[in-house]
Write an enzyme that holds these catalytic residues in place. Structure first.
Site, PDB file in Angstrom:
ATOM      1  N   SER A 140       0.854  -1.187   0.000  1.00 18.49           N
ATOM      2  CA  SER A 140       0.000   0.000   0.000  1.00 18.49           C
ATOM      3  C   SER A 140       0.887   1.233   0.000  1.00 18.49           C
ATOM      4  O   SER A 140       2.021   1.189   0.503  1.00 18.49           O
ATOM      5  CB  SER A 140      -0.891   0.005   1.248  1.00 18.49           C
ATOM      6  OG  SER A 140      -1.515   1.267   1.421  1.00 18.49           O
ATOM      7  N   TYR A 153      -1.312  -0.436  10.663  1.00 20.90           N
ATOM      8  CA  TYR A 153      -1.435  -0.823   9.254  1.00 20.90           C
ATOM      9  C   TYR A 153      -0.238  -0.328   8.448  1.00 20.90           C
ATOM     10  O   TYR A 153       0.365  -1.095   7.682  1.00 20.90           O
ATOM     11  CB  TYR A 153      -2.732  -0.256   8.677  1.00 20.90           C
ATOM     12  CG  TYR A 153      -2.909  -0.518   7.195  1.00 20.90           C
ATOM     13  CD1 TYR A 153      -3.270  -1.783   6.732  1.00 20.90           C
ATOM     14  CD2 TYR A 153      -2.717   0.499   6.265  1.00 20.90           C
ATOM     15  CE1 TYR A 153      -3.432  -2.021   5.371  1.00 20.90           C
ATOM     16  CE2 TYR A 153      -2.879   0.268   4.909  1.00 20.90           C
ATOM     17  CZ  TYR A 153      -3.240  -0.989   4.467  1.00 20.90           C
ATOM     18  OH  TYR A 153      -3.395  -1.215   3.114  1.00 20.90           O
ATOM     19  N   ALA A 155       2.733   0.446   9.458  1.00 18.34           N
ATOM     20  CA  ALA A 155       3.936  -0.284   9.864  1.00 18.34           C
ATOM     21  C   ALA A 155       3.956  -1.684   9.269  1.00 18.34           C
ATOM     22  O   ALA A 155       5.012  -2.176   8.838  1.00 18.34           O
ATOM     23  CB  ALA A 155       4.007  -0.356  11.390  1.00 18.34           C
ATOM     24  N   SER A 156       2.812  -2.342   9.225  1.00 14.32           N
ATOM     25  CA  SER A 156       2.763  -3.704   8.681  1.00 14.32           C
ATOM     26  C   SER A 156       3.058  -3.715   7.190  1.00 14.32           C
ATOM     27  O   SER A 156       3.717  -4.631   6.682  1.00 14.32           O
ATOM     28  CB  SER A 156       1.390  -4.341   8.952  1.00 14.32           C
ATOM     29  OG  SER A 156       0.364  -3.758   8.170  1.00 14.32           O
ATOM     30  N   LYS A 157       2.590  -2.713   6.467  1.00  9.32           N
ATOM     31  CA  LYS A 157       2.856  -2.657   5.028  1.00  9.32           C
ATOM     32  C   LYS A 157       4.304  -2.249   4.739  1.00  9.32           C
ATOM     33  O   LYS A 157       4.904  -2.690   3.761  1.00  9.32           O
ATOM     34  CB  LYS A 157       1.880  -1.684   4.352  1.00  9.32           C
ATOM     35  CG  LYS A 157       0.441  -2.185   4.325  1.00  9.32           C
ATOM     36  CD  LYS A 157       0.319  -3.498   3.562  1.00  9.32           C
ATOM     37  CE  LYS A 157      -1.124  -3.943   3.426  1.00  9.32           C
ATOM     38  NZ  LYS A 157      -1.260  -5.198   2.648  1.00  9.32           N
ATOM     39  N   THR A 188     -13.479  -0.510  -4.814  1.00  7.99           N
ATOM     40  CA  THR A 188     -13.783  -1.937  -4.743  1.00  7.99           C
ATOM     41  C   THR A 188     -15.168  -2.128  -4.151  1.00  7.99           C
ATOM     42  O   THR A 188     -15.821  -1.173  -3.707  1.00  7.99           O
ATOM     43  CB  THR A 188     -12.766  -2.699  -3.867  1.00  7.99           C
ATOM     44  OG1 THR A 188     -12.966  -2.331  -2.496  1.00  7.99           O
ATOM     45  CG2 THR A 188     -11.332  -2.400  -4.274  1.00  7.99           C
TER      46      THR A 188
END
Length: 251
Positions: A140, A153, A155-157, A188
């Site tokens: 992302s 979020y 940080a995870s990406k 989406t």
């Protein structure tokens, strides 16, 4: 040629699945009945309508037993997956100071730990069979930008993109490529109702995008197809943004 796609029954993942089906490849995709059924009233019907070359597995990435079940499936196949698209992920909006240990674990288990373990299994089987392969991680633009309510979020990406580069560096000698796609805001089935209810929000996103339109799931799917196909055989360790130029204007 066989492909493993996680999270292929809704959102961007569904667009990727449709693009892969058009290529007439053997496909295994995952979904999570516990989560996806909340978004898809017709999930059971969608599953029944999948073509014969698609196998769908109910995998909850928050359950270690489910993750291990998928890993065993990967390792026990007669022919390894030559392509892996890691798409499954979550994005929950929470104030930084209110993000709990449980919420942090949930985000990282789905967005980072599961892709890490699954990609390990895919690569090890490719090496065992002495076959090249290609991995693509759906990241992302949030990997490179900050969000007030997306600390876990983002940080995870960011971690996912770094994993992608590490795989590219360490697995290149085996003919295994690794890249990622960074979508911006994408229209989406997941956000369609929200944008219908709050049209000003949609207008604001479009106004901030140089191309004056948001990317679609098909745009992301085409980027994924390019990165896992032979057309990008000399490309590994890169991130391809599909954001209508949004990040080009960040100052």
């Amino acid at each position: 040629m066989s492909v493993l796609l996680t999270g292929g029954m809704r959102g961007i993942g569904k667009s990727i699945l449709e693009r892969l089906i058009a290529e007439d490849k053997e496909i295994v995709t995952t979904y999570c009945m516990e989560i996806d059924a909340y978004y898809l009233d017709n999930l059971a019907a969608d599953l029944r309508e999948l073509p014969d070359n698609v196998e769908a597995l109910d995998i909850n990435f928050l359950e270690p037993d489910d993750v291990n079940k998928l890993i065993e499936n990967i390792k026990q196949r007669e022919s390894p997956f030559t392509e892996f698209v890691s798409n499954a992920g979550i994005c929950e909006f929470e104030n930084y100071l209110e993000i709990s240990d449980k919420s942090l674990d949930k985000t990282f288990n789905i967005n980072f730990k599961a892709p890490f373990l699954i990609s390990q299994a895919v690569c090890s089987t490719l090496i065992k069979h002495k076959m090249p392969g290609s991995l693509c991680f759906i990241s992302s633009i949030s990997a490179d930008t900050a969000g007030e309510y997306q600390s876990h979020y983002c940080a995870s990406k960011g971690a996912l993109d770094q994993l992608m580069r590490c795989i590219a560096y360490s697995m290149g000698k085996y003919g295994i490529r690794s890249n990622s796609v960074q979508p911006g805001t994408v229209l989406t089935d997941i956000n369609f109702t929200d944008f219908q209810t709050h049209p000003q929000k949609l207008e604001d996103f479009i106004a901030r995008t140089p191309m004056r339109k948001l990317a679609t799931g098909e745009d992301v799917a085409n980027a994924v197809h390019y990165l896992i196909s032979g057309q990008s055989s000399g490309i590994t360790g890169i991130t391809l943004r599909v954001d209508g130029g949004f990040m080009a204007g960040i100052q």
